[in-house]
Design an enzyme around this catalytic site. Structure first.
Site, PDB file in Angstrom:
ATOM      1  N   ASP A 176       0.923  -0.751  -0.494  1.00 32.73           N
ATOM      2  CA  ASP A 176       0.116  -0.097  -0.310  1.00 32.73           C
ATOM      3  C   ASP A 176       0.800   1.483   0.102  1.00 32.73           C
ATOM      4  O   ASP A 176       2.202   1.136  -0.904  1.00 32.73           O
ATOM      5  CB  ASP A 176      -0.829  -0.257   1.477  1.00 32.73           C
ATOM      6  CG  ASP A 176      -2.292   1.087   1.084  1.00 32.73           C
ATOM      7  OD1 ASP A 176      -3.105   0.865   0.435  1.00 32.73           O
ATOM      8  OD2 ASP A 176      -2.039   1.491   1.723  1.00 32.73           O
TER       9      ASP A 176
ATOM     10  N   TYR B 168      -3.211   9.655   3.172  1.00 29.82           N
ATOM     11  CA  TYR B 168      -4.020  10.714   2.705  1.00 29.82           C
ATOM     12  C   TYR B 168      -4.305  12.117   2.539  1.00 29.82           C
ATOM     13  O   TYR B 168      -4.562  12.942   1.472  1.00 29.82           O
ATOM     14  CB  TYR B 168      -5.190  10.226   3.469  1.00 29.82           C
ATOM     15  CG  TYR B 168      -5.547   8.513   3.954  1.00 29.82           C
ATOM     16  CD1 TYR B 168      -5.684   8.141   2.313  1.00 29.82           C
ATOM     17  CD2 TYR B 168      -4.992   7.903   4.813  1.00 29.82           C
ATOM     18  CE1 TYR B 168      -6.768   6.626   2.841  1.00 29.82           C
ATOM     19  CE2 TYR B 168      -5.043   6.988   4.936  1.00 29.82           C
ATOM     20  CZ  TYR B 168      -5.837   6.357   4.112  1.00 29.82           C
ATOM     21  OH  TYR B 168      -5.443   5.115   3.921  1.00 29.82           O
TER      22      TYR B 168
ATOM     23  N   HIS C  24      -7.010  -7.189  -1.369  1.00 23.28           N
ATOM     24  CA  HIS C  24      -5.630  -5.446  -0.548  1.00 23.28           C
ATOM     25  C   HIS C  24      -4.893  -6.400   0.666  1.00 23.28           C
ATOM     26  O   HIS C  24      -3.473  -5.186   0.487  1.00 23.28           O
ATOM     27  CB  HIS C  24      -6.813  -5.206  -0.119  1.00 23.28           C
ATOM     28  CG  HIS C  24      -5.781  -4.153   0.025  1.00 23.28           C
ATOM     29  ND1 HIS C  24      -5.542  -3.209  -1.768  1.00 23.28           N
ATOM     30  CD2 HIS C  24      -5.937  -2.329   0.711  1.00 23.28           C
ATOM     31  CE1 HIS C  24      -4.924  -1.945  -0.728  1.00 23.28           C
ATOM     32  NE2 HIS C  24      -5.290  -1.893   0.351  1.00 23.28           N
TER      33      HIS C  24
END
Length: 313
Positions: free
Chosen positions: A102, A230, A290
């Site tokens: 990720d 983010y 994921h």
């Protein structure tokens, strides 16, 4: 898990938590994503150590048992690169294989571009070559209620998460991110509302696993974690012509929701990604989602060890 040892090292004035096992001459450094932590790599660390490698995973600054930076709202992806180099230096490691999952793949890519002499190879799970500000994902095409956009808004995720205890937040995110579709909330919903409370955990993620994750995030909270990745994804990393010459391995789950991100599947399957990583091998796991390293540890471990052995001569 008893063979994994824990300590703190100081990087840039911050104490970072490091987990380590194995004593081989070749080092493998594992870099976590969100909502993950060093513990996400438990299966791979044990396998790498058993195969003769020195396996290290650490919590990025502001995650788990590592200290927060003094001003978390000013943290950036560049800080994560500093963390990686600092941990390597503190442990006396001149060169290592980097394994990123990720957003943890991004500092691995960055380091391999700017300090190739320190990288033996780059293995990433769920994300092809990408850097902050240099992305194959067409962010402007994402639906407005997508979780990344929601969590980029200062205060929004904090309010959403704040309605629940940490254990429920981690549980919900794991359930959401296991799916093969993008996580999109309507105007009258928040991201946590997308999970039915009666939904069970996936079979490979136990209540004991959840307890470990919860205890680590109860310690750190989500303040730095929401900033990086983010709220810093769009930052320009300052690299204009990136290329990684080290050998690479990309492991993608066919059922990973990330393949639904605009542009990502075409970028990966067309092998356009090899313009940036010419020595890249790409493997798709048919049932993988994921969290493929936790979901299918034996398959991932086999691919990992095969790659390490191939490029360790």
């Amino acid at each position: 898990m008893e063979q994994i040892q824990h300590k703190h090292v100081e990087v840039g004035g911050l104490k970072l938590h490091v987990a380590e096992t194995g004593t081989g001459p070749k080092a493998v450094l594992f870099l976590h994503g969100f909502p993950e932590i060093w513990y996400s790599w438990r299966h791979q660390m044990v396998a790498a150590a058993a195969a003769g490698y020195r396996a290290i995973a650490f919590d990025f600054r502001g995650y788990g048992l590592s200290q927060h930076p003094p001003e978390p709202e000013k943290a950036s992806f560049g800080d994560l690169v500093v963390d990686v180099i600092g941990v390597m230096d503190c442990l006396g490691i001149n060169k290592a294989f980097l394994v990123g999952k990720d957003f943890g793949a991004m500092p691995a890519f960055h380091l391999a571009v700017v300090h190739p002499e320190r990288v033996s190879g780059v293995i990433t799970l769920g994300i092809p070559f990408s850097l902050p500000g240099v992305s194959a994902i067409q962010m402007h095409l994402l639906p407005k209620g997508f979780y990344v956009q929601r969590w980029q808004e200062p205060g929004r995720a904090e309010a959403d998460f704040g309605r629940f205890d940490v254990k429920t937040v981690i549980r919900n995110i794991y359930i959401l991110f296991c799916g093969s579709e993008l996580q999109v909330a309507s105007d009258d919903q928040e991201i946590m509302d997308l999970v039915d409370p009666s939904t069970p955990l996936p079979p490979w993620f136990t209540e004991d696993n959840l307890k470990v994750y919860s205890s680590l995030y109860e310690n750190s909270g989500f303040r730095t974690a929401l900033q990086v990745p983010y709220r810093t994804l769009a930052e320009d990393c300052g690299i204009t012509d990136p290329k990684i010459t080290a050998p690479g391995l990309l492991i993608m789950g066919e059922k990973d929701y990330a393949l639904k991100l605009p542009g990502l599947e075409g970028y990966t399957r067309s092998e356009k990604v090899k313009e940036f990583m010419p020595n890249l091998e790409i493997i798709f796991l048919a049932e993988g989602n994921h969290f493929v390293q936790e979901q299918l540890p034996e398959q991932v471990n086999q691919l990992l060890i095969t790659f390490l052995n191939k490029h360790s001569t």
